[in-house]
Motif scaffolding. Structure first.
Motif, PDB file in Angstrom:
ATOM      1  N   ALA A  82       8.913  13.424   5.339  1.00 46.97           N
ATOM      2  CA  ALA A  82       7.671  14.132   5.626  1.00 46.97           C
ATOM      3  C   ALA A  82       7.421  14.320   7.110  1.00 46.97           C
ATOM      4  N   THR A  83       8.369  14.946   7.788  1.00 45.27           N
ATOM      5  CA  THR A  83       8.213  15.259   9.194  1.00 45.27           C
ATOM      6  C   THR A  83       9.003  16.515   9.489  1.00 45.27           C
ATOM      7  N   ALA A  84       8.535  17.262  10.486  1.00 38.76           N
ATOM      8  CA  ALA A  84       9.270  18.446  10.927  1.00 38.76           C
ATOM      9  C   ALA A  84       9.750  18.246  12.359  1.00 38.76           C
ATOM     10  N   ALA A  85       9.902  16.976  12.751  1.00 40.69           N
ATOM     11  CA  ALA A  85      10.292  16.661  14.130  1.00 40.69           C
ATOM     12  C   ALA A  85      11.805  16.778  14.301  1.00 40.69           C
ATOM     13  N   ARG A 127       8.141   6.446  10.592  1.00 38.89           N
ATOM     14  CA  ARG A 127       6.761   6.829  10.879  1.00 38.89           C
ATOM     15  C   ARG A 127       6.110   7.515   9.694  1.00 38.89           C
ATOM     16  N   THR A 128       6.930   8.104   8.860  1.00 42.57           N
ATOM     17  CA  THR A 128       6.397   8.858   7.742  1.00 42.57           C
ATOM     18  C   THR A 128       7.167   8.486   6.491  1.00 42.57           C
ATOM     19  N   PRO A 129       6.556   8.785   5.333  1.00 46.98           N
ATOM     20  CA  PRO A 129       7.326   8.656   4.104  1.00 46.98           C
ATOM     21  C   PRO A 129       8.542   9.568   4.182  1.00 46.98           C
ATOM     22  N   GLY A 163       3.063   8.064   1.758  1.00 45.04           N
ATOM     23  CA  GLY A 163       2.085   8.410   2.783  1.00 45.04           C
ATOM     24  C   GLY A 163       1.588   9.830   2.645  1.00 45.04           C
ATOM     25  N   ALA A 164       0.998  10.364   3.708  1.00 42.15           N
ATOM     26  CA  ALA A 164       0.395  11.694   3.633  1.00 42.15           C
ATOM     27  C   ALA A 164       0.299  12.296   5.024  1.00 42.15           C
ATOM     28  N   ALA A 178       1.819  12.976  10.201  1.00 41.08           N
ATOM     29  CA  ALA A 178       1.901  12.307   8.903  1.00 41.08           C
ATOM     30  C   ALA A 178       2.235  10.850   9.169  1.00 41.08           C
ATOM     31  N   THR A 179       1.865  10.014   8.228  1.00 39.37           N
ATOM     32  CA  THR A 179       2.193   8.594   8.375  1.00 39.37           C
ATOM     33  C   THR A 179       2.152   7.934   7.000  1.00 39.37           C
ATOM     34  N   THR A 180       2.369   6.641   6.991  1.00 38.49           N
ATOM     35  CA  THR A 180       2.349   5.905   5.726  1.00 38.49           C
ATOM     36  C   THR A 180       0.906   5.742   5.246  1.00 38.49           C
ATOM     37  N   TRP A 181       0.742   5.470   3.957  1.00 41.05           N
ATOM     38  CA  TRP A 181      -0.607   5.244   3.419  1.00 41.05           C
ATOM     39  C   TRP A 181      -1.283   4.081   4.134  1.00 41.05           C
ATOM     40  N   GLY A 241       1.969   5.360  15.707  1.00 39.12           N
ATOM     41  CA  GLY A 241       3.006   5.348  14.671  1.00 39.12           C
ATOM     42  C   GLY A 241       3.045   6.560  13.768  1.00 39.12           C
ATOM     43  N   ASN A 292      -1.027   3.100   7.119  1.00 38.16           N
ATOM     44  CA  ASN A 292      -1.418   3.427   8.491  1.00 38.16           C
ATOM     45  C   ASN A 292      -2.385   4.613   8.568  1.00 38.16           C
ATOM     46  N   THR A 330       0.840  -1.210   0.000  1.00 34.86           N
ATOM     47  CA  THR A 330       0.000   0.000   0.000  1.00 34.86           C
ATOM     48  C   THR A 330       0.872   1.257   0.000  1.00 34.86           C
ATOM     49  N   SER A 331       1.822   1.285   0.921  1.00 35.69           N
ATOM     50  CA  SER A 331       2.715   2.450   0.998  1.00 35.69           C
ATOM     51  C   SER A 331       3.885   2.315   0.030  1.00 35.69           C
ATOM     52  N   TYR A 366       2.675  12.129  -0.497  1.00 34.66           N
ATOM     53  CA  TYR A 366       3.993  11.584  -0.823  1.00 34.66           C
ATOM     54  C   TYR A 366       3.805  10.193  -1.422  1.00 34.66           C
ATOM     55  N   THR A 405       4.154  10.642  13.025  1.00 31.26           N
ATOM     56  CA  THR A 405       5.197  11.555  13.498  1.00 31.26           C
ATOM     57  C   THR A 405       4.521  12.668  14.283  1.00 31.26           C
ATOM     58  N   ILE A 406       5.219  13.199  15.280  1.00 30.37           N
ATOM     59  CA  ILE A 406       4.600  14.190  16.164  1.00 30.37           C
ATOM     60  C   ILE A 406       4.299  15.490  15.419  1.00 30.37           C
ATOM     61  N   THR A 407       4.947  15.711  14.285  1.00 38.11           N
ATOM     62  CA  THR A 407       4.650  16.924  13.523  1.00 38.11           C
ATOM     63  C   THR A 407       5.081  16.782  12.075  1.00 38.11           C
ATOM     64  N   HIS A 408       4.170  17.132  11.176  1.00 36.63           N
ATOM     65  CA  HIS A 408       4.504  17.104   9.760  1.00 36.63           C
ATOM     66  C   HIS A 408       5.155  18.407   9.302  1.00 36.63           C
ATOM     67  N   HIS A 409       4.705  19.553   9.868  1.00 31.39           N
ATOM     68  CA  HIS A 409       5.314  20.823   9.443  1.00 31.39           C
ATOM     69  C   HIS A 409       5.258  21.933  10.482  1.00 31.39           C
TER      70      HIS A 409
END
Lengths: 566, 566
Positions: free
Chosen positions: A261-264, A256-258, B469-470, B431-434, B503, B436, A178-179, B466, B505-509
């Motif tokens: 795609a994180t600002a952590a 956790r992200t593609p 994911g998104a 944000a996370t994987t598609w 799962g 999830n 899927t991902s 992405y 991320t604590i912040t995407h942007h």
């Protein structure tokens, strides 16, 4: 898919003194040798100098003490720690010219004291802890294809060094369709992975010239770039997560992200990517996959000059962009184009045509498209054709592109043949901005030419395009001097100095290793080097990991922290 | 270009107690308030609570001693160091709900002791050296738009804290039209830059909701992502070079090659990107630019459900990909879609149509394309339409998309109105994987809903796509409780815990700042935190830079190096 059939066949591991299967060594035809003599005055040595026999390699005794060896065997199993001659020699270096020259001439002094083959990530951590305790240097080893000394068993300040071969970590851990990601172990080779992915309609899309031998772990720690980077991205752009084993334990970043795609906080995963085994050993990674192509096309184009080609390739990258531009775009300079054209009757005929039109330094462009849809592929080609024609490009025989596609992994085999015949042969590469590309191209070519002299071939191509610039890849050869290693050092230093002086990066995709370390240090600057050393000190306080590679040494008095670690 | 006219107009700087120009504060109509009461039982407080007057803010005396102040004034000039009430209050925080709540209610206890406005990079280095010597905390300040406490003047272990406002570093240093890059100072705001680029046919293409106020430096240190990230990339993907001023001197990384086109070691520039002022102060950057669009299109589509929309948006990202997919893709969940539809007569009519078709939770998608060629734009739209129709999407009134485009920077103005009326309003994102995405979406929505209670609006959209994911972006509001800061903390903690547990991320942007620090620490893990602290210790050994933000504190006994630094 049939066009890519060779991408799923795993080759046998390289012979210790050269590339791949020695049976496949690629000889130049007598016609080509005659041409080289006529055009350049290049002749082979009177006597061939084939590699010495394995038993004739001078190999120092292993310095690993019995306790150390026993402890290693306890950790990974008796069968997976070797001090045998063949294993030590097979891990005595990568595939750089100096690496091969030394082994071919019987110099085994660089061989590691032992080779360990751990089974999994926790065994890797245990080995690293043991090595840190016992002060043994550890050199991670994947496909062993480094051309910059990246896997050379440098001892540093340690009495013993082991090579840590990751071939047993070769599992496809999981695939998320899927991902479109896969979690993988680092010892997998590209063809092993593609063989799993292609039947599912997926691909990683990473095909460097080292494809037959290199491993995923090697791609990751060297920030590798495959031939189809315009289509599928550089390797680092497809890294979603990394697990690193260090003497301080395991570290997993990302996932956790593609991709990014994180600002952590800072993208710390980019400290691990490109770390060349100096910070830890990659034990697992998650990669972004792509839809596997089903449609393929290739074309050859000719430009009146290399710089005309620059403008056209810049337009492909900037005006068409990712997803539309060709997946592979290679542009050869006049010298490389002549070499290519001289190899076939059709090429020679084409050369005559170019000359008749007044193009005395025609520059050949090879383009390749991959797609999942025939209509889209056709449209992409049409868009590229408009760009190319605007730049004055003309179609050239497609057989040239076809030949490149089918021979694209053969280059290293040819080097073995040239070395047999007493020829010094090397490649080096850089990248820079579009604005700086013409200046850098000439400066580096001239610097190499000045060192190798008039009886030499010095050719170049552009093969990786970006919005802001492109790579330059030089291939050159001439007769070996009496001390070929000194010759290599002299040419390499001159070219590297000129790359740095003219604002290029010291390496676009070969990585740093031992050979580029001084120039990479200049590129990161003093504070950048301090950042890298601070990270290394945190993850590898004993400094056992891949000594002598990448991380700039401390020139001045060490500060308190570094003193504490040494 | 007329479609983008608002992108080149620089707005006045924000009022201290809210967003932008208070005259533009956006009120909800009585009709909307009636709807909120009927549907959700949300009513404004009986009495409005507008912000207190500037003179009524309780402001502690500056703790900066006379010597420190005099030394600062010597470095940057008397006119550029301020201890005035208005300046201190304007720099007392960013634009998070807690930041605004405190100032609106007259709490100026967070204000810095002084504000300095350096003229250039060398003045920044001098200020940092002075601050390190005198043990003064320094908080870099760009547009002041952080919603996570990123510019809050936290003192840490220091007696005094100054805000370092970079508005005077606002030069366009140079533009390389061939490589399409620009070298820029960090205090520039997006509209200032676009006003220079658009007449040259170029754009940076970075348009976050904070566009009217935020600066380039802020984008860089927070790993910002603009609304058109599918078209022009995340901010970090366009960073070519960075110069960082630190107490240890200046550091420049990158610049020799386009973006990441080098294998010369780890991409250390990615340690500076996202560093949120904790490692140094950005004083210059080189960015990749793009061809400025001349053609625009937007569309609204409706899906039977949010998860149907996920599948379609995934196909846009994975099957069409960069360069073909829309430049902006936003997908609203059922609740957000209802909110949007309820705002217009056409929307209400559309809602009735959806209901008649049995779609009770229709999900609206807003798409926007930008291109330089009309034919290409039309083709891209056709390709997207095939994907959308395959997923069962139906066209909805384009006016919805048009409304979003023309109001896309208005959200913060509406918050000021809601806070006037006693409404607790917050946004958060992940944000996370598609694979999830559906699970994470529901879990976070449910966690927020549980905390804000039944009389609340909790809505969500996907706005960054992405390959893998998104993102998910939640907006929620309800009546303020008696202690709104405690209410905020409770909801924020619950949502963040659920994001981490599922799962995401604590912040995407939005970045880390003070508010996400604990969860970001979990995300980087113990060894990751050690890497970040090691880098900070190297560049900022006194620890004066932006205390309390991003860098995880040391829980256990500090090691020798950290002890040495403190």
């Amino acid at each position: 898919m049939k066009d890519d059939a060779n991408l799923v066949e795993t080759a046998p591991r390289s012979v210790w003194h050269g590339w791949g299967d020695p049976q496949l060594k690629k000889e130049l035809s007598p016609l080509v040798w005659r041409g080289l003599k006529l055009a350049k005055g290049i002749e082979p040595a009177e006597q061939d100098t084939p590699p010495v026999a394995l038993d004739d390699v001078e190999l120092p005794a292993s310095t690993l003490d019995d306790d150390g060896l026993a402890a290693l065997r306890t950790l990974v199993g008796d069968a997976y720690v070797s001090v045998e001659r063949r294993e030590r020699i097979e891990h005595a270096g990568g595939k750089s010219y100096p690496d091969l020259y030394r082994l071919r001439t019987g110099d085994g002094s660089h061989a590691p004291d032992a080779v360990a083959f751990p089974a999994d990530g926790s065994e890797v951590v245990e080995v690293l802890r043991l090595a840190a305790q016992r002060e043994i240097a550890v050199v991670p080893f994947g496909g062993g294809t480094s051309v910059v000394g990246g896997v050379d068993p440098v001892r540093g300040r340690f009495a013993s060094v082991i090579s840590l071969d990751l071939r047993r970590l070769d599992a496809v851990v999981s695939i998320d369709e899927t991902s479109r990601t896969a979690t993988l172990q680092p010892g997998l080779r590209g063809a092993q992975l593609e063989a799993v992915l292609r039947p599912r309609g997926l691909t990683l899309g990473h095909f460097p010239q080292s494809y037959e031998q290199a491993t995923l772990g090697g791609y990751l720690v060297t920030r590798s770039s495959g031939q189809a980077s315009s289509g599928y991205g550089r390797f680092e752009q497809n890294v979603v997560a990394v697990t690193l084993a260090t003497p301080e334990g395991e570290l997993t970043l990302g996932g956790r992200t593609p991709s990014s795609a994180t600002a952590a906080g800072p993208k710390l995963i980019d400290v691990l990517i490109g770390s060349e085994g100096t910070l830890g050993v990659i034990t697992e990674m998650t990669l972004q996959l792509h839809e596997g192509p089903t449609e393929f096309a290739y074309e050859t184009w000719a430009f009146d000059s290399f710089t005309d080609g620059f403008d056209a390739f810049r337009a492909l990258a900037q005006d068409l962009g990712h997803g539309v531009m060709p997946d592979v775009s290679r542009l050869s300079d006049g010298e490389e184009s002549r070499t290519i054209l001289a190899q076939s009757a059709r090429g020679l005929a084409a050369m005559a045509t170019f000359a008749a039109r007044g193009a005395r330094e025609p520059s050949l462009g090879v383009l390749r498209w991959e797609d999942t849809d025939r209509t889209t592929l056709r449209r992409r080609r049409r868009q590229a054709h408009r760009v190319l024609r605007t730049a004055g490009a003309r179609r050239a025989p497609a057989s040239i592109a076809e030949h490149w596609i089918s021979h694209r992994f053969r280059g290293p085999y040819q080097r073995d043949h040239l070395m047999d015949r007493g020829i010094f042969v090397e490649t080096l590469e850089t990248a820079t901005t579009w604005a700086n590309l013409p200046t850098l191209y000439s400066a580096v070519r001239d610097a190499i030419s000045a060192e190798v002299g008039p009886h030499a071939v010095v050719q170049c191509h552009v093969s990786h395009l970006y919005d802001g610039g492109a790579s330059l890849y030089y291939t050159f050869f001439c007769r070996e001097e009496s001390d070929p290693l000194a010759q290599w050092r002299r040419v390499k230093t001159a070219a590297s100095d000129v790359i740095a002086a003219h604002g290029g990066t010291i390496t676009h995709h070969h990585a740093v290793g031992t050979d580029h370390r001084a120039w990479a240090a200049d590129e990161m600057g003093e504070l950048g080097a301090r950042i890298l050393r601070a990270v290394k000190n945190e993850l590898d306080p004993a400094g056992i990991l891949n000594p002598g590679k990448l991380v700039p040494p401390v020139d001045d008095a060490p500060d308190a922290c570094e003193a504490g670690a040494s």
